[in-house]
Write an enzyme that holds these catalytic residues in place. Sequence first.
Site, PDB file in Angstrom:
ATOM      1  N   CYS A  45       0.823  -1.219   0.000  1.00 27.95           N
ATOM      2  CA  CYS A  45       0.000   0.000   0.000  1.00 27.95           C
ATOM      3  C   CYS A  45       0.853   1.263   0.000  1.00 27.95           C
ATOM      4  O   CYS A  45       0.698   2.127  -0.847  1.00 27.95           O
ATOM      5  CB  CYS A  45      -0.932   0.004   1.207  1.00 27.95           C
ATOM      6  SG  CYS A  45      -2.100  -1.359   1.219  1.00 27.95           S
ATOM      7  N   ARG A 116       6.263  -9.697   1.580  1.00 27.64           N
ATOM      8  CA  ARG A 116       6.283  -8.979   0.306  1.00 27.64           C
ATOM      9  C   ARG A 116       6.778  -7.549   0.492  1.00 27.64           C
ATOM     10  O   ARG A 116       6.300  -6.822   1.342  1.00 27.64           O
ATOM     11  CB  ARG A 116       4.887  -8.966  -0.319  1.00 27.64           C
ATOM     12  CG  ARG A 116       4.400 -10.321  -0.808  1.00 27.64           C
ATOM     13  CD  ARG A 116       2.973 -10.247  -1.297  1.00 27.64           C
ATOM     14  NE  ARG A 116       2.063  -9.830  -0.216  1.00 27.64           N
ATOM     15  CZ  ARG A 116       0.780  -9.532  -0.401  1.00 27.64           C
ATOM     16  NH1 ARG A 116       0.254  -9.585  -1.615  1.00 27.64           N
ATOM     17  NH2 ARG A 116       0.027  -9.178   0.621  1.00 27.64           N
TER      18      ARG A 116
END
Length: 209
Positions: A45, A116
Amino acid sequence: MNIALINELAMIFNRLGLDTLEVLEAGGTKWNFLPFRPGLVGGHCIGVDPYYLTYKAQQLGYHPQMILAGRRINDNMSLYIVSQIVKLMLKRSIQPLGSRALIMGLAFKENCPDVRNTKVIDIATELSSYGASVDIHDPWCDKDEAKEAYGIDLIENPKKNEYDVVVIAVAHNEFRAMGAEKMRSFGKAKSVLYDIKYVLSPEHTDDRL
């Protein structure tokens, strides 16, 4: 942008000899203070999505400045942190070349198995560039996933008196429960304990962000 601002303030406070968290806690006495903390900004994000926006903006002929400035600061925090760690090592006559480093945590945030876009790997890579041998321990992360994504072998149980530097990179509950004494036990008699996430109180670390 908020985290980038706090990261930049942390670098300034370091030069002023001020503890960042103490300053932020003082700021927190104001009722409308926003409690952001400095640190690594990984994940998708915040770490990746801004680049989609800036790419589209540039396609349309607009060149973002604040967004990219924030990303530059956050993307380079790993390099800054390692530079601080290496300075501490040298002050204690610990040569980075041939040293052993333990990084506590690989996930991009606490109490989460997601690796990630984790910026912890940048710390490991940078320490390795100084000639350090780096081990990473994270009870939340899957070994196979870490191996596939980054080519690293997570260790299950760090050994005592083994490392020249111990870096607390992720604030997992398991690490908070360990406490300062156990964290210290992984290091040699002359070692550096650096806390990125304020897991320990300042008197129990050699330095923190």
